[in-house]
Structure formats: structure tokens, C-alpha cells
Write a protein that holds these residues in place. Structure first.
Motif, PDB file in Angstrom:
ATOM      1  N   LEU A 167      -4.161  -8.995   2.152  1.00  0.00           N
ATOM      2  CA  LEU A 167      -5.444  -9.232   2.810  1.00  0.00           C
ATOM      3  C   LEU A 167      -6.576  -8.586   2.008  1.00  0.00           C
ATOM      4  O   LEU A 167      -7.649  -9.182   1.842  1.00  0.00           O
ATOM      5  CB  LEU A 167      -5.425  -8.665   4.225  1.00  0.00           C
ATOM      6  N   LYS A 168      -6.344  -7.372   1.510  1.00  0.00           N
ATOM      7  CA  LYS A 168      -7.366  -6.680   0.718  1.00  0.00           C
ATOM      8  C   LYS A 168      -7.686  -7.473  -0.553  1.00  0.00           C
ATOM      9  O   LYS A 168      -8.863  -7.663  -0.905  1.00  0.00           O
ATOM     10  CB  LYS A 168      -6.893  -5.262   0.371  1.00  0.00           C
ATOM     11  N   VAL A 169      -6.664  -7.925  -1.240  1.00  0.00           N
ATOM     12  CA  VAL A 169      -6.883  -8.685  -2.469  1.00  0.00           C
ATOM     13  C   VAL A 169      -7.578 -10.006  -2.156  1.00  0.00           C
ATOM     14  O   VAL A 169      -8.524 -10.415  -2.845  1.00  0.00           O
ATOM     15  CB  VAL A 169      -5.546  -8.937  -3.200  1.00  0.00           C
ATOM     16  N   ASP A 170      -7.111 -10.696  -1.117  1.00  0.00           N
ATOM     17  CA  ASP A 170      -7.663 -12.003  -0.763  1.00  0.00           C
ATOM     18  C   ASP A 170      -9.154 -11.891  -0.426  1.00  0.00           C
ATOM     19  O   ASP A 170      -9.933 -12.803  -0.745  1.00  0.00           O
ATOM     20  CB  ASP A 170      -6.894 -12.578   0.432  1.00  0.00           C
ATOM     21  N   ARG A 171      -9.546 -10.780   0.184  1.00  0.00           N
ATOM     22  CA  ARG A 171     -10.942 -10.628   0.622  1.00  0.00           C
ATOM     23  C   ARG A 171     -11.768  -9.773  -0.330  1.00  0.00           C
ATOM     24  O   ARG A 171     -12.895  -9.405  -0.020  1.00  0.00           O
ATOM     25  CB  ARG A 171     -10.942 -10.050   2.038  1.00  0.00           C
ATOM     26  N   GLY A 172     -11.197  -9.484  -1.494  1.00  0.00           N
ATOM     27  CA  GLY A 172     -11.948  -8.799  -2.516  1.00  0.00           C
ATOM     28  C   GLY A 172     -12.258  -7.362  -2.206  1.00  0.00           C
ATOM     29  O   GLY A 172     -13.253  -6.814  -2.701  1.00  0.00           O
ATOM     30  N   CYS A 173     -11.404  -6.704  -1.434  1.00  0.00           N
ATOM     31  CA  CYS A 173     -11.644  -5.312  -1.058  1.00  0.00           C
ATOM     32  C   CYS A 173     -11.144  -4.358  -2.154  1.00  0.00           C
ATOM     33  O   CYS A 173     -10.124  -4.604  -2.775  1.00  0.00           O
ATOM     34  CB  CYS A 173     -10.934  -4.988   0.249  1.00  0.00           C
ATOM     35  N   SER A 195       2.825  -3.127   4.925  1.00  0.00           N
ATOM     36  CA  SER A 195       2.018  -2.610   3.810  1.00  0.00           C
ATOM     37  C   SER A 195       1.695  -3.710   2.802  1.00  0.00           C
ATOM     38  O   SER A 195       0.598  -3.740   2.232  1.00  0.00           O
ATOM     39  CB  SER A 195       2.746  -1.449   3.129  1.00  0.00           C
ATOM     40  N   LEU A 225       0.831  -1.189   0.000  1.00  0.00           N
ATOM     41  CA  LEU A 225       0.000   0.000   0.000  1.00  0.00           C
ATOM     42  C   LEU A 225       0.869   1.243   0.000  1.00  0.00           C
ATOM     43  O   LEU A 225       2.063   1.176   0.323  1.00  0.00           O
ATOM     44  CB  LEU A 225      -0.923  -0.017   1.226  1.00  0.00           C
ATOM     45  N   ALA A 232      -1.002  -6.060   4.346  1.00  0.00           N
ATOM     46  CA  ALA A 232      -2.316  -5.432   4.267  1.00  0.00           C
ATOM     47  C   ALA A 232      -2.856  -5.482   2.839  1.00  0.00           C
ATOM     48  O   ALA A 232      -4.052  -5.738   2.621  1.00  0.00           O
ATOM     49  CB  ALA A 232      -2.235  -3.985   4.755  1.00  0.00           C
ATOM     50  N   GLN A 233      -1.980  -5.258   1.850  1.00  0.00           N
ATOM     51  CA  GLN A 233      -2.400  -5.330   0.454  1.00  0.00           C
ATOM     52  C   GLN A 233      -2.912  -6.729   0.121  1.00  0.00           C
ATOM     53  O   GLN A 233      -3.946  -6.889  -0.544  1.00  0.00           O
ATOM     54  CB  GLN A 233      -1.223  -4.978  -0.446  1.00  0.00           C
TER      55      GLN A 233
END
Length: 269
Positions: free
Chosen positions: A263-269, A257, A244, A260-261
Motif C-alpha cells: 500500500l505504501k509503495v502503491d500510494r507513493g509513501c 506487513s 515492513l 502494508a508495504q
């Protein structure tokens, strides 16, 4: 010992191998709650793993589980309003079912009729290529998260020893690992060698993948894109730089960072 990590079938088997254990799970909820239906704990007299949201509600659940272990009770249901009485102002309501376990289940299971299925949390496969300062920091950041991490370095352990929360596999041609990864795997490339990086990236681009990140500067990215295009590879999904947009080049900051990136991709954020 406080609860650490998520509850899992493997951890339950480890607990039961040492004696009777209690499983506690949220079976119903209403309103705002820190965890959802199906969140669960594994409790022994000395320790527990997992969480149903922390705070006084979790403390009372663990205490109730340990009383069950002392008095031999088989099941129990707790009604936990998350209000002033528990010093939790979520405003929601939890129903938590507890069950004494003496024989570990062979697979996913329930602890009451029509209750939620308790099983291992889903874990995305992530390959981290490189055991330098950033690679080590990234593995430490990813280890407690719901990922299945494989750590690879091309250098022999005697030449470059490392210490981390998971073993580092020493493979002279790490691009072979990329070729064998699951189709939805994430790949993070940060080895000691740009030539090694290039072969790994090329191997990933030549097959299905979930995410491909390459550590590097703008000039490194430009050079890689040129060489990969020469090989006829589609680089549209290559992410470089990674992480990020957080200022700081310290390995721990970069690792946070990037984690966190992912996790965002894995959870479709």
C-alpha cells in the motif's frame, strides 16, 4: 448487511439487476471529513456497499436512500455538519447527493451537474506466486484492498489444494505469467521451490515492473543475487526480505506487513 469494500460499476450493475437502487456520493466538503469528494455508496433495501466515512452521517445517508426506494423519489440532497448533532467531532461539513438508479450506466457517470465522476477505484495488478502458508495468508490480506490480485502456484490442485478468497491458478511454469504482467505490476515471489522462485524473479527482472519482492533469508538473498548477476540481470530493485520491519514470523503477521508495504509503495509513501 453492512457496507463492505468500495463501490464500483460492477457492483452497481449487480444491485440494479435485482431492482431499483440508490447511489449516494459526496459532492462537496469543507474542513476535516473522513472521506473526500467523490466517495460513494450503493444502497438497496437489504444491503449497501461503499462508504462515505461511516458513523451517523453514513447511517442517515443509508436511511434516506432506503426511504427514496420506498416512496419513489428520484433525487435528494443531504446537508451533514460533522459536529455534536451527529455525534461526530470531525468538525467538517458534507453535502451528499442521492439518486435513484433503475438502469445501470455503461461507464463512469455523475449524479448531478458538475458532480464528481463516479467510477471504479484504481486497482494495481499484483501477482502472488506460491500457495503455501504465507501465500495463502497474503492473498487473504490483499483481497479486500484496492488491488487486482492474481494467485499462481506451480503444483497441481490435486497434490496441493488450497482455499482462498480468489481462485489459485495452477501453472507449471509461473514465470510465463510474470512475462505477461502489466508493466507497472507488483510481483510477490514465495513458492515451494527456490528453483521456481529464481526463474520467476529472473523473468520479472528482464522486463518492466512496479515492485518485485522475494521472501527469504539473508543467505537465500545472497545466493539469488549471485545467480542473477551471472545472468547479467540488474538486481537493484529486488526487495528481499519483504514486508515492513515488524517482529514475527507467523504467516498472518508477515502477510499484514507485506500488504502494508505494498500500500505504501502503491500510494507513493
Amino acid at each position: 448487511m453492512a457496507g463492505t469494500g468500495e463501490a464500483s460499476l460492477e457492483r452497481l450493475r449487480d444491485f440494479v439487476a435485482k431492482g431499483p437502487t440508490v447511489v449516494a456520493a459526496i459532492t462537496r466538503k469543507a474542513g476535516s471529513t473522513p472521506r473526500d469528494r467523490g466517495a460513494w455508496l450503493i444502497v438497496s433495501p437489504e444491503r449497501f456497499v461503499g462508504t462515505i466515512g461511516g458513523g451517523e452521517a453514513e447511517r442517515r445517508t443509508v436511511e434516506a436512500a432506503r426511504r427514496m426506494l420506498q416512496d419513489g423519489a428520484a433525487t435528494l440532497t443531504l446537508d451533514l455538519p460533522l459536529g455534536p448533532a451527529l455525534d461526530q467531532c470531525c468538525g467538517g461539513h458534507l453535502i451528499v447527493a442521492l439518486k435513484r438508479i433503475e438502469t445501470p450506466p455503461e461507464g463512469p457517470f455523475t449524479i448531478e451537474e458538475d458532480g464528481p465522476l463516479l467510477t471504479d477505484p484504481p486497482r494495481r495488478s499484483i501477482s502472488v506466486y506460491g500457495a503455501g502458508h504465507v501465500g495463502q495468508a497474503l492473498v487473504r490480506a490483499l483481497a479486500p484492498l484496492p488491488f487486482d490480485v492474481t494467485w499462481i502456484d506451480a503444483r497441481h490442485e490435486s497434490a496441493f489444494p488450497v482455499d482462498g478468497p480468489i481462485p489459485c491458478r495452477r501453472i507449471a511454469l509461473p514465470e510465463t505469467v510474470a512475462a505477461e504482467a502489466p508493466d507497472d505490476a507488483f510481483h510477490l515471489v514465495m513458492t515451494h521451490s527456490h528453483a521456481v522462485d529464481l526463474e520467476i524473479v529472473a523473468a520479472v527482472l528482464g522486463r518492466p515492473f512496479g515492485f518485485l519482492g522475494l521472501i527469504g533469508s539473508a543467505s537465500k538473498k545472497a545466493a539469488f543475487l549471485h545467480r542473477l548477476h551471472e545472468r547479467g540481470l540488474d538486481t537493484s530493485r529486488l526487495v528481499c526480505p519483504i514486508g515492513l520491519d515488524i517482529p514475527g514470523k507467523e504467516p498472518a503477521v508477515i502477510a499484514a506487513s507485506v500488504a502494508a508495504q505494498l500500500l505504501k509503495v502503491d500510494r507513493g509513501c
